[in-house]
Every structure is written in structure tokens, then in C-alpha cells.
Design an enzyme around this catalytic site. Structure first.
Site, PDB file in Angstrom:
ATOM      1  N   HIS A 268      34.084  38.895  27.602  1.00 42.67           N
ATOM      2  CA  HIS A 268      32.436  39.565  28.533  1.00 42.67           C
ATOM      3  C   HIS A 268      32.003  38.276  28.985  1.00 42.67           C
ATOM      4  O   HIS A 268      32.197  37.473  29.442  1.00 42.67           O
ATOM      5  CB  HIS A 268      31.628  40.221  27.791  1.00 42.67           C
ATOM      6  CG  HIS A 268      30.960  41.513  28.818  1.00 42.67           C
ATOM      7  ND1 HIS A 268      31.050  40.805  30.212  1.00 42.67           N
ATOM      8  CD2 HIS A 268      29.917  42.247  29.135  1.00 42.67           C
ATOM      9  CE1 HIS A 268      30.157  42.558  31.175  1.00 42.67           C
ATOM     10  NE2 HIS A 268      29.512  43.197  30.144  1.00 42.67           N
ATOM     11  N   HIS A 307      41.097  39.623  35.561  1.00 44.51           N
ATOM     12  CA  HIS A 307      39.773  40.616  35.814  1.00 44.51           C
ATOM     13  C   HIS A 307      40.519  41.981  35.520  1.00 44.51           C
ATOM     14  O   HIS A 307      41.386  42.164  36.215  1.00 44.51           O
ATOM     15  CB  HIS A 307      39.224  40.340  36.866  1.00 44.51           C
ATOM     16  CG  HIS A 307      37.537  40.933  36.714  1.00 44.51           C
ATOM     17  ND1 HIS A 307      37.190  41.662  36.984  1.00 44.51           N
ATOM     18  CD2 HIS A 307      36.537  40.574  36.247  1.00 44.51           C
ATOM     19  CE1 HIS A 307      35.871  42.104  36.884  1.00 44.51           C
ATOM     20  NE2 HIS A 307      35.423  41.109  36.347  1.00 44.51           N
ATOM     21  N   ASP A 363      33.522  33.465  35.443  1.00 43.68           N
ATOM     22  CA  ASP A 363      32.588  32.389  34.891  1.00 43.68           C
ATOM     23  C   ASP A 363      33.303  31.119  34.844  1.00 43.68           C
ATOM     24  O   ASP A 363      33.141  29.911  33.917  1.00 43.68           O
ATOM     25  CB  ASP A 363      33.601  33.081  33.361  1.00 43.68           C
ATOM     26  CG  ASP A 363      32.535  34.327  32.912  1.00 43.68           C
ATOM     27  OD1 ASP A 363      30.412  33.763  33.499  1.00 43.68           O
ATOM     28  OD2 ASP A 363      32.814  35.191  32.486  1.00 43.68           O
TER      29      ASP A 363
END
Ligand code: CMC
Length: 437
Positions: A268, A307, A363
Site C-alpha cells: 500500500h 493497482h 508511488d
């Protein structure tokens, strides 16, 4: 027109059922009536990882993962990132509408009023080892706030909830900065409420002996945009944790600590830290093909890629990639951005990633910018947690006012042994141990 229904035939009993459809969704409880035997519990739906289960209805954030769309309260993320400040977006998430100029002024003043933490918190943070992970310190110190504000247990009062929301949004950067300075052995810096939310955070991180900290406007703006991009993302792992813990009527500090604990995980919010470690491990563009082969062999994951919801380019990653040039003009270009871009190019042309619709997520590039700004990788998830706090709180507030709110309590499919009699200890044959070796 008749209410649309889903017709189901149970081939075990040849019985037909009609289950109402609303918002392209059926209610799991409508399956309970499906039984082979009237004595039986009834049918459940099975969904490990909640890949196809709506746990609530929400009016906060909209994502279309196939088209790469992200909107907060209907506003496209691209417009919010370009034209708003983070606190304006936090207001939007919590109030349904963007603030007017005077509402925003008042909101900022209210948040500023709550940026200080109790002096005892310093002693508390001092108790951590010098090399304690800042996320561990943040999770613990947010949970500790619950002991400073016992009034937060009064979750039934809207004005009380608002007070706790202001406290949390105001204090998260202060706690984060304390964790950061503790790891460097620096004295803690107090908030400076003349500064904007992001500038004040930078002040608490980096102020040394100067009387007034002055941040680079380019870096302050970039950090503010990063905060906007991370503010909410509907029912992700940490937000679902916030809702789950909140559903037990726990106070918002321990609920936020639990949510931050979920965010800490490398699948995460911890992924941005893992991306930097991965780039360090790859080292140079000539090693990319070998690394990609290891990913394809299932030995490692390409961190910052893939994702659960986006099966297209994450719109947040696009915006981050764009602002990276402005940041590098101030900080100098990082060699890692070129390595990351080369890695992205090779991955996006490779059948393994194309077939699985794996694209860069938020990210993939954020850590490179954070590192260029001077943050150690351990701080990256902390930088995610600060803005995500407004999203967690918006969902918590929505849950508190949801007429359908019940304690979250999933079911399970029990596959263990039937009832059996206990064998005295000296007669046991040790099957359990054997089964595990
Ligand atoms: N590298 C290599 N293969 C991958 C990756 C990856 N990063 N992500 C997914 N896959 C493969 C996976 O092996 C599986 O292949 P197969 O069908 O052959 O078994 C397929 O793609 C589907 O993956 P999954 O694990 O079932 O997908 P998921 O929706 O359960 O997981 C994810 C989503 C984000 C956990 C995963 O893509 C991942 O581990 N990515 C790397 C970690 C990361 O960057 N996380 C940050 C997410 S964005 C920020 C946030 O919201 O927290």
C-alpha cells in the site's frame, strides 16, 4: 418500469430467485434466502481481498480504473492539483463543496489553531530508539493522542467530531516532523502559524538556527500538489481500515492510527519506499532486462506498478511525472528519474505487463521527488499519511452519518474439522506437528 432483478436458479433445488438490482449492485443479504435445506444458514458471497464487494456507498471520491479517472467530489484531480491548495482540498473532502475565500481563510485559521501538540509528546517520541522507523513513531503517537483527548469518544456529536478532525489535520505534520527530527537527533521545531500548511511542515522539518524558516516556493508548491494527489482514494486498504475500526465506535485517533498501520504496508503506502530500494538494487539501465526477467519469473514485484483499481495509467503518476521537472530545476536532476523512466518504458512495452494491464501507480515517481527534496526513504510513507488523514476523516465522517452503519463484521467459509473429542495430552500422537513439517 418494474424494478430490475437478477434471476438465479439454484440447480441443487431447482428453485428460482429474483434479487433486486440497484446501482448495478445486488445486496449480499438477498442471497441468504438461497438454501438447500430450510435449517441451513443460507448462501453467502465469497470475496477474499474484497475485489468485487462494495462495503459502503460513498459520495467522496470517484475512480474509473479503466479510463484512468480520479475525481474528489466530482472535481477532476488534474484541476484540483493545478488550481487548489491542499487545505482547500481537505475542506472539499470533508464538506462536500469547495470553500469560498472567507471559508478557506477561516478553515486555515482553525487548522493552524491545532498544530501544536502537548509538550509530553516530546518525551514520548524521545523514548523511541534513534533508528526507529518514522512510520512506527507516527502510528504510535497518533494513537497516543487518544489519551490526550478523551472527549473524542463522544462520536455522536457533529461539533465534537469536527473538533477532532481539525486537531488531527493540524497535528499530523507536527507528529511527522517530530518523528523525522528524532531520527536525526535534532531538537523539535514548533509550528509557525504564519506559514501555509505545507510551508509550516517544511519549517518543522528543516528549521535550524534561523529566526524564520524560508522554504523554496517551488518545493513547497510541489509538496502541496503531492499532498492533494494523496488526499483520498476511496475504499483502499487504509481507508477501509479507518471505516472498519470506526464502525466499532472507536475514537478517531485510534482509528487513524489503525489506518496509518495499514498504509505502512509495502503493498500500500509503503510502496514508494520500496520503489527507491528497488531502483538502488537495479543500479543502472543495463541491469533492467535482468530485473524484468526476475519480475516475470515471479521472484520479485516491480514496485510502483500495478493497482487493484487502475488498469490504465494512474492519473496521479502522470501529474507527479510532470512536476518532477520543476523540482529537479531546484534540486538538480536525480539519476534515478532516468532509471525509472527507462524501466517504465521497457515494462510498458513488455507483454507480461501489457497483458496484465500493469501501469505505473502514484508511488512509482513520488519517492524520487521526495528523495530529491532531501527526504530519506523511511519518511515517504509518512508523507503519504499526512494528506491521507483528510481522506480517512472524510470517510469516517460519512460513516458516522450513514443510516446503514453497522459494526463491520465479515463472515467466513469454515473449512476446519467437524466437532471432535479432546484427547488427553499423554495420548496425543502429535499429528498437528507432523502436519506442519
Ligand atoms: N509486478 C509484477 N507483477 C505484478 C505486479 C507487479 N507490481 N502487480 C501485479 N502483478 C501481477 C500478479 O503477479 C498477477 O499475475 P498472475 O495473474 O500471473 O498471477 C497479476 O499481475 C494480478 O496481480 P494481483 O496481485 O492479483 O493484483 P492485486 O489487485 O491483488 O494487487 C497491487 C494490486 C497494487 C497490490 C499489486 O499490483 C502490487 O503488488 N504492486 C506493487 C506494489 C505497489 O506498487 N503498491 C502501491 C499501490 S498504489 C498506492 C496505494 O494505493 O497504496
Amino acid at each position: 418500469m418494474d424494478e430490475p432483478t437478477l434471476k438465479i436458479t439454484d440447480t441443487r433445488t431447482s428453485k428460482d430467485y429474483a434479487v433486486p438490482i440497484k446501482n448495478a449492485t445486488v445486496r449480499a443479504m438477498d442471497f441468504r434466502q438461497v438454501r438447500e435445506d430450510p435449517e441451513e444458514f443460507g448462501m453467502m458471497t465469497y470475496d477474499p481481498g474484497y475485489t468485487n464487494t462494495a462495503s459502503c456507498s460513498s459520495r467522496i471520491t470517484y475512480i474509473d480504473g479503466d479510463k484512468g479517472i480520479l475525481r474528489y467530489r466530482g472535481y477532476p484531480i488534474e484541476q484540483l492539483a493545478e488550481r487548489c491548495t491542499y487545505t482547500e482540498v481537505a475542506y472539499l473532502l470533508l464538506h462536500d463543496e469547495l470553500p469560498t475565500a472567507s471559508e478557506l481563510r477561516e478553515w486555515n485559521e482553525e487548522i493552524n489553531h491545532h498544530t501544536m501538540v502537548h509538550e509530553n509528546i516530546k518525551n514520548f517520541v524521545d523514548g523511541f530508539l534513534y533508528d526507529a522507523h518514522p512510520m512506527g513513531m507516527l502510528v504510535s503517537s497518533v494513537a497516543a493522542l487518544s489519551t490526550y483527548y478523551p472527549d473524542a469518544k463522544n462520536i455522536g456529536s457533529p461539533s465534537n467530531r469536527r473538533l477532532q478532525q481539525l486537531r488531527l489535520i493540524g497535528k499530523m505534520p507536527t507528529l511527522a516532523a517530530y518523528a523525522y527530527r528524532h531520527s536525526l537527533g535534532l531538537p523539535y521545531a514548533y509550528p509557525d502559524n504564519d506559514l501555509s500548511y505545507t510551508e509550516n511542515f517544511m519549517n518543522m522539518l528543516w528549521k535550524r538556527t534561523e529566526l524564520k524558516y524560508k522554504s523554496s516556493p517551488v518545493l513547497a508548491k510541489a509538496l502541496d500538489v503531492l499532498f492533494i494527489l494523496h488526499a483520498d482514494h476511496e475504499q483502499n486498504c487504509s481507508t477501509s481500515t479507518m471505516r472498519m475500526v470506526g464502525s466499532a465506535n472507536s475514537d478517531p485517533y485510534v482509528s487513524t492510527a489503525a489506518a496509518a498501520g495499514a498504509l505502512y504496508g509495502p503493498l500500500h503506502g509503503g510502496a514508494n519506499e520500496a520503489v527507491l530500494q528497488m531502483l538502488d538494487e537495479i543500479g543502472s539501465t543495463k541491469n533492467i532486462p535482468d530485473f524484468i526477467n526476475r519480475v516475470k519469473a515471479g521472484e520479485v514485484r516491480l514496485m510502483g506498478f500495478g493497482h487493484r483499481v487502475y488498469k490504465n495509467y494512474d492519473p496521479r503518476a502522470k501529474i507527479i511525472k510532470k512536476i518532477s521537472d520543476e523540482v529537479f530545476e531546484v534540486t538538480g536532476r536525480s539519476a534515478k528519474i532516468d532509471l525509472a523512466m527507462a524501466l517504465e518504458k521497457i515494462a510498458l512495452e513488455d507483454d507480461y505487463f501489457v497483458k496484465r494491464k500493469l501501469y505505473p501507480n502514484v508511488d512509482f515517481y513520488s519517492g524520487i521527488i521526495y528523495e530529491a527534496m532531501g527526504f530519506q526513504p523511511e519518511m515517504f510513507t509518512v508523507l503519504f499519511a499526512i494528506p491521507r488523514t483528510s481522506g480517512w476523516l472524510a470517510h469516517w465522517e460519512e460513516l458516522m452519518t450513514d443510516p446503514e452503519r453497522r459494526i463491520a463484521r465479515p463472515r467466513q467459509v469454515y473449512l476446519g474439522p467437524e466437532e471432535r473429542d479432546l484427547v488427553p495430552i499423554d495420548e496425543r500422537l502429535g499429528q498437528a506437528r507432523k502436519a506442519h513439517t
